[in-house]
Design an enzyme around this catalytic site. Structure first.
Site, mmCIF file in Angstrom:
data_model
loop_
_atom_site.group_PDB
_atom_site.id
_atom_site.type_symbol
_atom_site.label_atom_id
_atom_site.label_comp_id
_atom_site.label_asym_id
_atom_site.label_seq_id
_atom_site.Cartn_x
_atom_site.Cartn_y
_atom_site.Cartn_z
ATOM 1 N N HIS A 182 6.416 -2.860 -0.452
ATOM 2 C CA HIS A 182 6.526 -1.611 0.316
ATOM 3 C C HIS A 182 7.571 -0.717 -0.359
ATOM 4 O O HIS A 182 8.765 -0.855 -0.133
ATOM 5 C CB HIS A 182 6.929 -1.925 1.763
ATOM 6 N N HIS A 185 7.747 5.275 2.464
ATOM 7 C CA HIS A 185 8.128 5.591 3.848
ATOM 8 C C HIS A 185 9.612 5.527 4.167
ATOM 9 O O HIS A 185 9.999 5.220 5.300
ATOM 10 C CB HIS A 185 7.365 4.671 4.831
ATOM 11 N N TYR A 187 11.902 3.372 3.326
ATOM 12 C CA TYR A 187 12.567 2.065 3.432
ATOM 13 C C TYR A 187 13.398 1.813 2.161
ATOM 14 O O TYR A 187 13.517 2.702 1.323
ATOM 15 C CB TYR A 187 11.535 0.962 3.738
HETATM 16 C C1 FNR Z 1 1.752 2.521 10.270
HETATM 17 N N1 FNR Z 1 1.886 2.674 8.883
HETATM 18 C C2 FNR Z 1 2.515 1.689 8.152
HETATM 19 N N2 FNR Z 1 2.642 1.810 6.786
HETATM 20 C C3 FNR Z 1 3.173 0.828 6.052
HETATM 21 O O1 FNR Z 1 3.240 0.956 4.834
HETATM 22 N N3 FNR Z 1 3.609 -0.336 6.648
HETATM 23 C C4 FNR Z 1 3.556 -0.526 7.983
HETATM 24 O O2 FNR Z 1 3.950 -1.589 8.486
HETATM 25 C C5 FNR Z 1 3.030 0.529 8.778
HETATM 26 N N4 FNR Z 1 2.950 0.418 10.138
HETATM 27 C C6 FNR Z 1 2.283 1.367 10.894
HETATM 28 C C7 FNR Z 1 2.105 1.168 12.258
HETATM 29 C C8 FNR Z 1 1.381 2.078 13.022
HETATM 30 C C9 FNR Z 1 1.147 1.827 14.477
HETATM 31 C C10 FNR Z 1 0.842 3.243 12.390
HETATM 32 C C11 FNR Z 1 0.029 4.241 13.174
HETATM 33 C C12 FNR Z 1 1.048 3.458 11.042
HETATM 34 C C13 FNR Z 1 1.174 3.753 8.180
HETATM 35 C C14 FNR Z 1 -0.299 3.338 7.984
HETATM 36 O O3 FNR Z 1 -0.411 2.289 7.042
HETATM 37 C C15 FNR Z 1 -1.168 4.516 7.496
HETATM 38 O O4 FNR Z 1 -0.667 4.996 6.268
HETATM 39 C C16 FNR Z 1 -1.181 5.639 8.518
HETATM 40 O O5 FNR Z 1 -1.571 5.141 9.801
HETATM 41 C C17 FNR Z 1 -2.141 6.767 8.124
HETATM 42 O O6 FNR Z 1 -3.451 6.289 8.044
HETATM 43 P P1 FNR Z 1 -4.522 6.654 9.211
HETATM 44 O O7 FNR Z 1 -4.055 6.062 10.483
HETATM 45 O O8 FNR Z 1 -4.590 8.161 9.263
HETATM 46 O O9 FNR Z 1 -5.810 6.032 8.697
#
Ligand code: FNR
Length: 366
Positions: A182, A185, A187
């Site tokens: 990861h 975002h 982190y």
């Molecule tokens: C996330 N996202 C996310 N990204 C990541 O890299 N690790 C994670 O643990 C999480 N956790 C997470 C939880 C929840 C509830 C949401 C809504 C989002 C981001 C996710 O992987 C994704 O990039 C986004 O949700 C955008 O894609 P969609 O939802 O538009 O298809």
């Protein structure tokens, strides 16, 4: 059949994945505390979604210090590995593939979930006003302000690298098909990359070479621990996530991707900014990304099947990862293939809780 292109198999590393509709990493905050152990319910949840070409698990701590959210699982001890093995077995029994997303949250943390109640580490002592999630006395998630971090010492940086490597070994032992670092975002790895949060004056701060050093050393350590065919990375190289802002420096973003490319990884996973209100990637940027990275590119963030198909056919990406749609539709890939309407999402159950909003979304035949 709709969206044929998304249902052609894809080779990544030395493996074949049955389709290009992937499940994005999704934190669900349902792990058992103490111990940060994924539940048996998580095995059902992931196995339900085994129709995806690849499942990327929720972000998972590489150490006690890497923890930032109450209810996120870990992969740094044998008990956790045993629990993850149940999950990978359940996914494989349904002909699915699964990699674990490895994270260190850095400043997106709170002293109450840190070893010895210390402040979390980051590149520098900078409070960006981020929030994280703890549990109240009833075990329900509550949002709190993160603790102001402290700058990691060189020993601690070396320990982070070693922890990612050990977590990769544990992932192999737990039967995963690979790991996803990861790097996105806001982190820890992203905090070192972003000038906004990195004011160091040693080898890990200042020039872009220095700010990228931790991310690249983590990649190299994970590759050493397994091999390049089983290591991917997620990045969000443009925009602001978790209040960590790298702005819109396309040139720096491409430079970073070029450094990653030299490692020959299984894939690059792009978390695009527009789902969170950021500026969408330009076509020119997509072209440059494609030139900079030679193996598979996965993209996520506000995708529809139409957009995914267009982007794959244009050659900018090789696979798409769906987040929220995969929470609400265990059989998302099959629904897309058959053109079946999607279930309504229930965001109030995204984080924390039990079965509700986790394993009880209906399949299309029900
Ligand atoms: C996330 N996202 C996310 N990204 C990541 O890299 N690790 C994670 O643990 C999480 N956790 C997470 C939880 C929840 C509830 C949401 C809504 C989002 C981001 C996710 O992987 C994704 O990039 C986004 O949700 C955008 O894609 P969609 O939802 O538009 O298809």
């Amino acid at each position: 059949m709709a969206y044929d292109t998304l249902f052609t198999p894809i080779e990544m590393g030395n493996q074949t994945f049955k389709n290009r509709v992937f499940m994005a990493p999704l934190t669900r905050l349902r792990a058992i505390e103490p111990g940060d152990i994924p539940t048996i319910l998580a095995a059902e949840y992931y196995a339900q979604r085994a129709g995806a070409g690849l499942i990327i698990t929720e972000a998972t701590q590489v150490s006690l210090q890497a923890k930032g959210y109450a209810g996120a699982p870990g992969i740094h001890d044998e008990e956790q590995v045993t629990a993850w093995k149940v999950i990978t077995d359940a996914v494989h029994a349904k002909d699915g593939k699964i990699v674990v997303q490895l994270w260190h949250t850095g400043l997106v943390s709170h002293e109450s979930v840190q070893p010895e109640g210390k402040a979390p580490i980051s590149a520098s002592k900078i409070n960006v006003g981020v929030r994280t999630s703890l549990r109240d006395d009833n075990g329900n998630p509550i949002r709190v302000e993160g603790t102001t971090p402290r700058a990691a010492s060189l020993d601690e940086i070396n320990q982070v690298i070693a922890d990612f490597a050990q977590a990769t070994k544990y992932a192999k032992q737990a039967g995963f098909d690979g790991v996803e670092i990861h790097g996105a975002h806001g982190y820890l790895l992203h905090q070192f990359w972003a000038e906004h949060t990195n004011k160091r004056d040693d080898n890990y701060g200042g020039s872009r070479e220095n700010r990228a050093r931790l991310m690249l050393q983590v990649i190299d350590a994970c590759v050493d621990a397994w091999d390049k065919d089983h290591v991917g990375i997620r990045v969000s190289p443009l925009g602001s996530f978790n209040n960590v802002d790298v702005g819109y420096n396309e040139e720096e973003a491409i430079w970073l991707v070029e450094q990653i490319n030299e490692r020959g990884l299984m894939y690059l996973h792009l978390s695009e900014p527009d789902w969170a209100g950021g500026t969408p990637y330009s076509t020119e940027f997509r072209q440059k990304l494609r030139q900079a990275f030679h193996n598979s590119i996965i993209a996520a963030g506000g995708y529809t099947p139409e957009k995914a198909q267009t982007m794959v056919e244009a050659g900018y990406i090789d696979a798409v990862a769906f987040g929220r749609d995969y929470i609400a539709n265990p059989d998302l890939a099959q629904r897309i293939k058959k053109g079946v309407a999607l279930n309504e999402q229930h965001p109030e159950t995204f984080y924390g809780g039990g079965i509700k909003g986790y394993t009880d979304y209906p399949f299309m035949s029900e």
